[in-house]
Design a protein around this motif. Structure first.
Motif, PDB file in Angstrom:
ATOM      1  N   GLY A 126      -6.980  25.165 -23.005  1.00 35.05           N
ATOM      2  CA  GLY A 126      -5.731  25.221 -22.262  1.00 35.05           C
ATOM      3  C   GLY A 126      -4.567  25.736 -23.079  1.00 35.05           C
ATOM      4  O   GLY A 126      -3.595  26.285 -22.526  1.00 35.05           O
ATOM      5  N   TYR A 128      -4.486  28.228 -25.028  1.00 33.43           N
ATOM      6  CA  TYR A 128      -4.396  29.684 -25.037  1.00 33.43           C
ATOM      7  C   TYR A 128      -3.401  30.173 -23.982  1.00 33.43           C
ATOM      8  O   TYR A 128      -2.774  31.221 -24.141  1.00 33.43           O
ATOM      9  CB  TYR A 128      -5.772  30.303 -24.794  1.00 33.43           C
ATOM     10  CG  TYR A 128      -6.678  30.219 -26.001  1.00 33.43           C
ATOM     11  CD1 TYR A 128      -6.503  31.070 -27.090  1.00 33.43           C
ATOM     12  CD2 TYR A 128      -7.704  29.283 -26.058  1.00 33.43           C
ATOM     13  CE1 TYR A 128      -7.322  30.997 -28.208  1.00 33.43           C
ATOM     14  CE2 TYR A 128      -8.538  29.203 -27.166  1.00 33.43           C
ATOM     15  CZ  TYR A 128      -8.340  30.055 -28.236  1.00 33.43           C
ATOM     16  OH  TYR A 128      -9.155  29.963 -29.339  1.00 33.43           O
ATOM     17  N   ILE A 129      -3.256  29.394 -22.916  1.00 36.91           N
ATOM     18  CA  ILE A 129      -2.281  29.762 -21.878  1.00 36.91           C
ATOM     19  C   ILE A 129      -0.865  29.673 -22.445  1.00 36.91           C
ATOM     20  O   ILE A 129      -0.063  30.605 -22.312  1.00 36.91           O
ATOM     21  CB  ILE A 129      -2.426  28.838 -20.647  1.00 36.91           C
ATOM     22  CG1 ILE A 129      -3.811  28.996 -20.020  1.00 36.91           C
ATOM     23  CG2 ILE A 129      -1.326  29.130 -19.622  1.00 36.91           C
ATOM     24  CD1 ILE A 129      -4.095  28.013 -18.903  1.00 36.91           C
ATOM     25  N   ALA A 132      -0.235  32.447 -24.924  1.00 38.01           N
ATOM     26  CA  ALA A 132      -0.002  33.736 -24.274  1.00 38.01           C
ATOM     27  C   ALA A 132       1.404  33.817 -23.706  1.00 38.01           C
ATOM     28  O   ALA A 132       2.072  34.866 -23.798  1.00 38.01           O
ATOM     29  CB  ALA A 132      -1.040  33.946 -23.163  1.00 38.01           C
ATOM     30  N   VAL A 133       1.887  32.716 -23.133  1.00 36.46           N
ATOM     31  CA  VAL A 133       3.240  32.703 -22.568  1.00 36.46           C
ATOM     32  C   VAL A 133       4.282  32.901 -23.674  1.00 36.46           C
ATOM     33  O   VAL A 133       5.231  33.683 -23.535  1.00 36.46           O
ATOM     34  CB  VAL A 133       3.492  31.376 -21.813  1.00 36.46           C
ATOM     35  CG1 VAL A 133       4.964  31.252 -21.405  1.00 36.46           C
ATOM     36  CG2 VAL A 133       2.611  31.299 -20.576  1.00 36.46           C
ATOM     37  N   GLY A 283       6.018  28.010 -23.311  1.00 37.96           N
ATOM     38  CA  GLY A 283       4.678  27.977 -23.886  1.00 37.96           C
ATOM     39  C   GLY A 283       4.495  26.829 -24.861  1.00 37.96           C
ATOM     40  O   GLY A 283       3.454  26.155 -24.867  1.00 37.96           O
ATOM     41  N   TYR A 286       4.433  23.517 -22.881  1.00 42.63           N
ATOM     42  CA  TYR A 286       3.148  23.398 -22.175  1.00 42.63           C
ATOM     43  C   TYR A 286       2.051  22.923 -23.126  1.00 42.63           C
ATOM     44  O   TYR A 286       1.294  21.994 -22.820  1.00 42.63           O
ATOM     45  CB  TYR A 286       2.775  24.739 -21.556  1.00 42.63           C
ATOM     46  CG  TYR A 286       1.423  24.744 -20.880  1.00 42.63           C
ATOM     47  CD1 TYR A 286       1.270  24.232 -19.587  1.00 42.63           C
ATOM     48  CD2 TYR A 286       0.293  25.237 -21.539  1.00 42.63           C
ATOM     49  CE1 TYR A 286       0.026  24.215 -18.973  1.00 42.63           C
ATOM     50  CE2 TYR A 286      -0.951  25.220 -20.929  1.00 42.63           C
ATOM     51  CZ  TYR A 286      -1.086  24.712 -19.648  1.00 42.63           C
ATOM     52  OH  TYR A 286      -2.311  24.685 -19.031  1.00 42.63           O
ATOM     53  N   ASN A 287       1.973  23.540 -24.296  1.00 40.85           N
ATOM     54  CA  ASN A 287       0.937  23.155 -25.262  1.00 40.85           C
ATOM     55  C   ASN A 287       1.146  21.750 -25.802  1.00 40.85           C
ATOM     56  O   ASN A 287       0.188  21.028 -26.076  1.00 40.85           O
ATOM     57  CB  ASN A 287       0.905  24.151 -26.417  1.00 40.85           C
ATOM     58  CG  ASN A 287       0.145  25.413 -26.069  1.00 40.85           C
ATOM     59  OD1 ASN A 287      -0.482  25.498 -25.012  1.00 40.85           O
ATOM     60  ND2 ASN A 287       0.211  26.409 -26.933  1.00 40.85           N
TER      61      ASN A 287
END
Length: 294
Positions: A126, A128-129, A132-133, A283, A286-287
């Motif tokens: 997860g 990696y999302i 990427a953001v 990002g 989120y992480n």
């Protein structure tokens, strides 16, 4: 005042301090070279950590410390403050503050990669999302964050990205010391060693601090970038019952910084800078809060 209230106040001091330093970097660079600016700031921070050692009664720990551990802590001073800040200040010298600051802020993404490569800590799928953001945010700023002065310096962007790599590497290496040496003692040793390295370097490149404005700017950076906020933020984490809230406050810093960059430096903040910074922070958040670590 409760401990939680004190922790919020202390974290607020750190956040507000970090929010001002991008502007301070650009002001100092108008009067000092990158090297001389770093020398003044590092000497100032070393004095601050020496005072903290005295106030906290940490000199006894230093006397009892094994020589090998002391050398290990001092060797980190070559990475931070010397190499890291030389690269970071050079990035600020080549870029608008509104570009250098958020690109450097992407260092946690680099840290994930370093931990995976060197410490064999797998990156949860997860994350990696979020990565990427955040990378999309860096690209957005790099392509369109030059404000009204046109395209940004590719060399400057590379320096800002290198600074993020260096800080992530320092964080990883320093984290290995955290259970063997007190944080204040470690910072004092690292900055003391860094100060000595810079003074020796001054014998070859020359030391030129003949501007009062430059000297004061360098002292400000030593106080509010390298010294005081690390101490107050550490105290905040020790006092709080809600460390997640204290950590979340850090995400306010880059946005407050953009406001000061516009107000004090007069930079017109490009829409791409706002969008890119929002993506970088989104990002990271989120992480940090929405993906389970292994």
């Amino acid at each position: 005042m409760t401990d939680n209230t004190k922790s919020i106040a202390l974290a607020g001091i750190a956040v507000l301090s970090w929010a001002t330093v991008a502007t301070a970097f650009k002001i100092a660079l108008q009067h000092l070279s990158v090297f001389n600016m770093l020398l003044v700031a590092t000497a100032t921070a070393t004095v601050i950590y020496a005072v903290a050692m005295t106030v906290e009664g940490k000199w006894k720990q230093l006397k009892r410390m094994p020589l090998r551990l002391m050398i290990e802590a001092m060797s980190l001073g070559v990475l931070n403050p010397v190499v890291y800040y030389l690269v970071l200040f050079q990035a600020y010298d080549m870029l608008p503050a509104q570009v250098a600051q958020p690109v450097n802020y992407a260092w946690p993404i680099v840290l994930l990669v370093l931990l995976a490569v060197f410490d064999h800590e797998p990156i949860p799928g997860g994350k990696y999302i979020g990565m990427a953001v955040s990378v999309a945010g860096v690209v957005c700023i790099s392509l369109g964050g030059g404000g009204v002065k046109g395209a940004v310096s590719i060399g400057g962007i590379l320096m800002a990205l290198l600074s993020a790599l260096l800080w992530a590497a320092y964080w990883m290496l320093n984290n290995r010391l955290r259970y063997r040496i007190d944080t204040t003692v470690s910072l004092f040793l690292g900055f003391s060693a860094g100060c000595v390295v810079l003074l020796l370097g001054g014998l070859f490149v020359g030391i030129d601090v003949d501007s009062v404005a430059g000297l004061l700017s360098g002292v400000y950076i030593g106080c509010f970038e390298m010294g005081i906020p690390f101490l107050t933020f550490g105290m905040a984490l020790r006092l709080t019952a809600n460390p997640a809230l204290v950590n979340q406050m850090c995400y306010l810093s880059p946005f407050l910084s953009l406001f000061l960059i516009a107000m004090v430096l007069g930079e017109t903040i490009a829409p791409a800078t706002y969008a890119g910074l929002a993506l970088i922070v989104a990002g990271l958040v989120y992480n940090q809060y929405f993906v389970k670590s292994r």
